[in-house]
Design an enzyme around this catalytic site. Structure first.
Site, mmCIF file in Angstrom:
data_model
loop_
_atom_site.group_PDB
_atom_site.id
_atom_site.type_symbol
_atom_site.label_atom_id
_atom_site.label_comp_id
_atom_site.label_asym_id
_atom_site.label_seq_id
_atom_site.Cartn_x
_atom_site.Cartn_y
_atom_site.Cartn_z
ATOM 1 N N LYS A 120 11.963 -10.711 -8.170
ATOM 2 C CA LYS A 120 12.313 -9.485 -8.892
ATOM 3 C C LYS A 120 11.467 -8.294 -8.404
ATOM 4 O O LYS A 120 11.992 -7.229 -8.092
ATOM 5 C CB LYS A 120 12.101 -9.699 -10.399
ATOM 6 C CG LYS A 120 12.564 -8.533 -11.228
ATOM 7 C CD LYS A 120 12.283 -8.742 -12.692
ATOM 8 C CE LYS A 120 10.810 -8.554 -12.977
ATOM 9 N NZ LYS A 120 10.450 -8.627 -14.376
ATOM 10 N N ASP A 138 15.952 -7.887 -14.196
ATOM 11 C CA ASP A 138 14.909 -8.005 -15.229
ATOM 12 C C ASP A 138 15.586 -8.353 -16.555
ATOM 13 O O ASP A 138 16.791 -8.612 -16.599
ATOM 14 C CB ASP A 138 14.097 -6.701 -15.330
ATOM 15 C CG ASP A 138 14.902 -5.580 -15.964
ATOM 16 O OD1 ASP A 138 16.143 -5.704 -16.075
ATOM 17 O OD2 ASP A 138 14.299 -4.576 -16.374
#
Ligand code: SF4
Length: 212
Positions: A120, A138
């Protein structure tokens, strides 16, 4: 969700915010990297409050590494998980100095080798600084994508792969920030603000639960 609806969703996002970007404050790829590491399970506002002073004191790998553990923690102790984050940041600075000429690498594998940097975080750097059309899934993007029917997945990676396929190429780069901002301010976790949502007529979730 069909292609037409997806196209329309992103056309509306673009119309309402032509140049979406991160709310983290940074002035170099290194500052962005440190801010993103600090932002795990913390708000951008809390990170910005801490990095204002941190980056004044130290804004290069060498300078942060020279601060050492005790001094670095003085700047970031208001941020959750700061002990672990301090350790990761110091190790990351050392690797940047030793292996990357003190620069942030523009390469997923090299980014993911840095402590505190997972897929991420690497995607955030690749998208936000290097302009690559990738999506960092996220908590906001995961929720929004599943809720509105853009992508259905049990893991962030599943959702990321589906989004990468579903979103028209021309919107792919900005989709990351549009979806985060939408999840942060409109399609919020506990009480989505459907009546004022600009895609309410296109959203699967709204049809089932919210009278608009
Ligand atoms: S209509 Fe409601 S659930 Fe659907 S995207 Fe908008 S805020 Fe989220």
């Amino acid at each position: 969700m069909n292609k037409q609806k997806i196209q329309e969703i992103f056309a509306r996002f673009k119309k309402s915010n032509a140049k979406p970007t991160t709310e983290l404050i940074y002035h170099s790829p290194f500052e962005l990297l440190i801010a993103v590491i600090l932002s795990a399970q913390a708000t951008d506002i809390s990170v910005n409050k801490a990095t204002i002073d941190l980056f004044k004191a130290a804004n290069t790998p060498e300078k942060i590494f020279a601060l050492g553990d005790v001094n670095l923690k003085k700047y970031i102790k208001t941020i959750g998980l700061y002990n672990t984050k301090a350790a990761n940041i110091l190790k990351t600075c050392k690797i940047l100095i030793d292996k990357h000429d003190s620069r942030v690498p523009k390469d997923r594998a090299a980014l993911e080798e840095l402590p505190g940097v997972g897929r991420k975080t690497a995607n955030v750097i690749l998208n936000t600084y290097f302009g690559e059309p990738v999506i960092a899934v996220d908590t906001h993007i995961f929720r929004v994508a599943n809720r509105i029917g853009l992508a259905k997945g049990k893991t962030p990676l599943e959702v990321e792969k589906q989004l990468m396929k579903a979103i028209p190429t021309s919107y792919l780069h900005d989709a990351h920030h549009w979806l985060i901002l939408h999840g942060r301010y409109v399609c919020t976790a506990r009480k989505p603000r459907c009546p004022e949502c600009l895609i309410r007529d296109l959203c699967d979730y709204k049809d089932k639960t919210v009278a608009v």
